[in-house]
Structures are given as structure tokens and as C-alpha cells.
Design a protein around this motif. Structure first.
Motif, short mmCIF file in Angstrom:
data_model
loop_
_atom_site.label_atom_id
_atom_site.label_comp_id
_atom_site.label_asym_id
_atom_site.label_seq_id
_atom_site.Cartn_x
_atom_site.Cartn_y
_atom_site.Cartn_z
N UNK A 103 0.82 -1.21 0.00
CA UNK A 103 0.00 0.00 0.00
C UNK A 103 0.85 1.25 0.00
N UNK A 104 1.90 1.26 0.78
CA UNK A 104 2.81 2.41 0.83
C UNK A 104 3.48 2.63 -0.51
N UNK A 105 3.90 1.55 -1.12
CA UNK A 105 4.56 1.64 -2.43
C UNK A 105 3.59 2.18 -3.48
N UNK A 106 2.34 1.69 -3.45
CA UNK A 106 1.32 2.17 -4.39
C UNK A 106 1.06 3.66 -4.24
N UNK A 107 0.89 4.11 -3.00
CA UNK A 107 0.63 5.53 -2.75
C UNK A 107 1.81 6.37 -3.23
N UNK A 108 3.03 5.92 -2.94
CA UNK A 108 4.21 6.67 -3.36
C UNK A 108 4.29 6.77 -4.87
N UNK A 109 3.97 5.68 -5.57
CA UNK A 109 3.98 5.70 -7.03
C UNK A 109 2.88 6.59 -7.58
N UNK A 110 1.71 6.56 -6.97
CA UNK A 110 0.57 7.33 -7.43
C UNK A 110 0.79 8.84 -7.23
#
Length: 118
Positions: A103-110
Motif C-alpha cells: 500500500x505504501x509503495x502504491x501511494x508513493x507511485x501514485x
């Protein structure tokens, strides 16, 4: 490394079938995302044995003490152990932000941001 957010790496200990290598990879990824990863599994594995009850308890106690100083807890992997549950519950009780690594990785990418503000 000015003003990095301390991110506690919540992952199964090596004895639970989660190799330290994978824990190190999560830590490296968090570093690349702009966090200062705090990983007791790697920090304490060099001098405390999980097979000696007093050392295992000391490692668990020190890990929780380290967690108290972090701003975010990052749950790594899909298998939540009893020890990880204790860490997550403590983080919740202390108001420490708790997220999954994915989830953290997704938010950072988004968002294109590396480290949360605050």
C-alpha cells in the motif's frame, strides 16, 4: 538524511520462515522511497538467538521499545505472526501510522512523493 521518517519494518522473524534477506530487501526499498528503515529483525539477529527463550524475549522487548520511537509501521509480507500482531496493536494504541508495504509503495507511485509530510 535530514528529517527522514523512521519506518519500522514489521516482518516475520527468520525462524518463522521469513529469510533475513527478504527483510533486508524491504528495508532497502523503504530507503529508496525516502524513509529511514528501522528493522529489529536485522539489527538484533546478529547477537540474539531466537532459540534461547531469554534472548528471544529480550529481542521482542527491545523491538517494541524501538517501535515506540518510530512514526510509521510498515507491515511486510502476507503472513502475520503473533509477534507482528503485538507490534501492530502497540502501533495502533500509540497512534503510529500503520500501512502495508504494498500500500505504501502504491501511494508513493501514485502521488510521486517519497515521504509523507508531517
Amino acid at each position: 538524511m535530514k528529517n527522514k521518517v523512521f519506518a519500522y519494518v514489521c516482518a516475520p522473524f527468520e525462524k518463522d520462515g521469513f529469510p533475513v534477506r527478504e527483510t533486508q530487501e524491504y528495508s532497502q526499498s523503504l530507503f529508496r522511497l525516502g524513509y529511514l528503515p528501522i528493522c529489529p529483525n536485522v539489527m538484533f539477529a546478529g547477537f540474539l538467538s531466537n532459540t534461547v527463550p531469554s534472548q528471544k524475549q529480550a529481542r521482542q522487548d527491545m523491538s517494541l521499545e524501538v517501535l515506540r520511537r518510530c512514526r510509521i509501521l510498515v507491515v511486510c509480507g502476507n503472513n502475520i505472526t503473533e509477534e507482528m500482531t503485538q507490534e501492530i496493536l502497540l502501533a495502533e494504541r500509540l497512534g503510529i501510522v500503520t500501512v502495508t508495504f504494498d500500500g505504501l509503495k502504491e501511494v508513493s507511485e501514485y502521488t510521486g512523493s517519497k515521504t509523507p509530510r508531517g
